[in-house]
Design a protein around this motif. Structure first.
Motif, PDB file in Angstrom:
ATOM      1  N   ALA A  88      30.004 -29.032  85.970  1.00 40.34           N
ATOM      2  CA  ALA A  88      29.274 -28.933  84.704  1.00 40.34           C
ATOM      3  C   ALA A  88      30.125 -29.556  83.616  1.00 40.34           C
ATOM      4  O   ALA A  88      31.322 -29.294  83.524  1.00 40.34           O
ATOM      5  N   PHE A  89      29.513 -30.399  82.811  1.00 44.01           N
ATOM      6  CA  PHE A  89      30.273 -31.023  81.736  1.00 44.01           C
ATOM      7  C   PHE A  89      29.414 -31.101  80.494  1.00 44.01           C
ATOM      8  O   PHE A  89      28.192 -31.179  80.556  1.00 44.01           O
ATOM      9  N   GLY A  90      30.078 -31.043  79.360  1.00 46.74           N
ATOM     10  CA  GLY A  90      29.374 -31.082  78.083  1.00 46.74           C
ATOM     11  C   GLY A  90      29.860 -32.254  77.261  1.00 46.74           C
ATOM     12  O   GLY A  90      30.959 -32.761  77.456  1.00 46.74           O
ATOM     13  N   MET A  91      29.012 -32.665  76.392  1.00 45.63           N
ATOM     14  CA  MET A  91      29.362 -33.739  75.470  1.00 45.63           C
ATOM     15  C   MET A  91      29.586 -33.086  74.111  1.00 45.63           C
ATOM     16  O   MET A  91      28.842 -32.183  73.737  1.00 45.63           O
ATOM     17  N   ASN A  92      30.593 -33.563  73.395  1.00 41.94           N
ATOM     18  CA  ASN A  92      30.778 -32.957  72.082  1.00 41.94           C
ATOM     19  C   ASN A  92      29.757 -33.518  71.101  1.00 41.94           C
ATOM     20  O   ASN A  92      29.089 -34.514  71.369  1.00 41.94           O
ATOM     21  N   ILE A  93      29.617 -32.881  69.982  1.00 45.97           N
ATOM     22  CA  ILE A  93      28.535 -33.214  69.053  1.00 45.97           C
ATOM     23  C   ILE A  93      28.632 -34.655  68.551  1.00 45.97           C
ATOM     24  O   ILE A  93      27.613 -35.325  68.368  1.00 45.97           O
ATOM     25  N   PHE A  94      29.845 -35.180  68.370  1.00 43.57           N
ATOM     26  CA  PHE A  94      29.984 -36.543  67.861  1.00 43.57           C
ATOM     27  C   PHE A  94      29.556 -37.559  68.916  1.00 43.57           C
ATOM     28  O   PHE A  94      28.878 -38.536  68.617  1.00 43.57           O
ATOM     29  N   LEU A 144      23.751 -36.871  95.241  1.00 40.49           N
ATOM     30  CA  LEU A 144      24.197 -36.476  93.896  1.00 40.49           C
ATOM     31  C   LEU A 144      22.974 -36.203  93.041  1.00 40.49           C
ATOM     32  O   LEU A 144      22.069 -37.029  92.949  1.00 40.49           O
ATOM     33  N   ASP A 145      22.943 -35.036  92.410  1.00 38.54           N
ATOM     34  CA  ASP A 145      21.839 -34.660  91.529  1.00 38.54           C
ATOM     35  C   ASP A 145      22.393 -34.280  90.165  1.00 38.54           C
ATOM     36  O   ASP A 145      23.302 -33.451  90.069  1.00 38.54           O
ATOM     37  N   TYR A 146      21.805 -34.873  89.121  1.00 36.34           N
ATOM     38  CA  TYR A 146      22.188 -34.549  87.756  1.00 36.34           C
ATOM     39  C   TYR A 146      21.122 -33.630  87.179  1.00 36.34           C
ATOM     40  O   TYR A 146      19.932 -33.903  87.282  1.00 36.34           O
ATOM     41  N   VAL A 147      21.565 -32.518  86.559  1.00 34.43           N
ATOM     42  CA  VAL A 147      20.643 -31.545  85.985  1.00 34.43           C
ATOM     43  C   VAL A 147      21.059 -31.292  84.550  1.00 34.43           C
ATOM     44  O   VAL A 147      22.228 -30.992  84.280  1.00 34.43           O
ATOM     45  N   GLU A 148      20.107 -31.406  83.624  1.00 35.07           N
ATOM     46  CA  GLU A 148      20.399 -31.115  82.227  1.00 35.07           C
ATOM     47  C   GLU A 148      20.222 -29.628  81.991  1.00 35.07           C
ATOM     48  O   GLU A 148      19.196 -29.043  82.359  1.00 35.07           O
ATOM     49  N   LEU A 149      21.233 -29.010  81.420  1.00 30.21           N
ATOM     50  CA  LEU A 149      21.172 -27.576  81.114  1.00 30.21           C
ATOM     51  C   LEU A 149      20.865 -27.438  79.626  1.00 30.21           C
ATOM     52  O   LEU A 149      21.761 -27.330  78.800  1.00 30.21           O
ATOM     53  N   SER A 154      24.189 -29.164  74.988  1.00 27.50           N
ATOM     54  CA  SER A 154      24.189 -30.483  75.625  1.00 27.50           C
ATOM     55  C   SER A 154      25.125 -30.475  76.828  1.00 27.50           C
ATOM     56  O   SER A 154      26.172 -31.096  76.825  1.00 27.50           O
ATOM     57  N   MET A 155      24.723 -29.746  77.837  1.00 28.00           N
ATOM     58  CA  MET A 155      25.495 -29.665  79.079  1.00 28.00           C
ATOM     59  C   MET A 155      24.724 -30.373  80.175  1.00 28.00           C
ATOM     60  O   MET A 155      23.507 -30.327  80.220  1.00 28.00           O
TER      61      MET A 155
END
Length: 172
Positions: A88-94, A144-149, A154-155
């Motif tokens: 699981a990874f998140g993007m920062n707001i910027f 490989l599966d990408y899932v938006e949480l 924004s994970m």
């Protein structure tokens, strides 16, 4: 007469000038310093040993990863189990803000691509590790599966899965 800065005992002028400690406190200080040096050295040795062990494990975890079930010169001798790895990874707001601007004006977002590439490498390494832990030397049918949480902001979660197997021979 001067007093020891540690315990308050009276000390001679010579000791007060040198380090302001009575002989007992000075001896205790020297012992403590020796213990600290020994502890520091022990911690350095433990850290080096742990790093060596991690390098050995990484070298040992060298499973073959395939997106297909078969390949030329691949002889599966045993199918063990399904293995998965999640990242699981998140993007920062910027980064999200600039990625949103890129959506409007067009172009690629290097920050997002780098983050996704790093997460893919991490997930595939974890998949190899999981396979190694169950005694496999390869993983076939890798997906490989990408899932938006969206509930977590924004994970994004990347799930890698496949079948842990034992193969004989090598891929040529």
């Amino acid at each position: 007469m001067a007093k020891c800065t540690n315990c308050g005992k009276k000390i001679s002028f010579g000791n007060a000038w040198a380090d302001s400690l009575c002989p007992d406190c000075k001896l205790n200080s020297q012992r403590n310093n020796a213990l600290l040096k020994g502890t520091d050295e022990l911690l350095r040795n433990q850290k080096a040993k742990r790093q060596d062990e991690e390098r050995a494990i990484k070298a040992e975890i060298n499973a073959v990863l395939l997106t297909t079930e078969t390949a030329p010169n691949l002889n599966i001798t045993k199918r063990i189990e399904i293995v998965t790895a999640e990242c699981a990874f998140g993007m920062n707001i910027f980064k999200d803000l600039f990625a949103g601007v890129r959506d409007i004006v067009g172009g690629r977002s290097d920050a997002v691509q780098r983050r996704m590439r790093d997460s893919r490498k991490t997930a595939l390494y974890e998949l190899k590790r999981e396979a190694h832990m169950v005694g496999a030397n390869a993983v076939v049918g890798v997906d490989l599966d990408y899932v938006e949480l969206s509930a977590a902001g924004s994970m994004v979660m990347l799930v890698a899965s496949g079948t842990a197997v034992i193969i004989e021979g090598t891929l040529d």
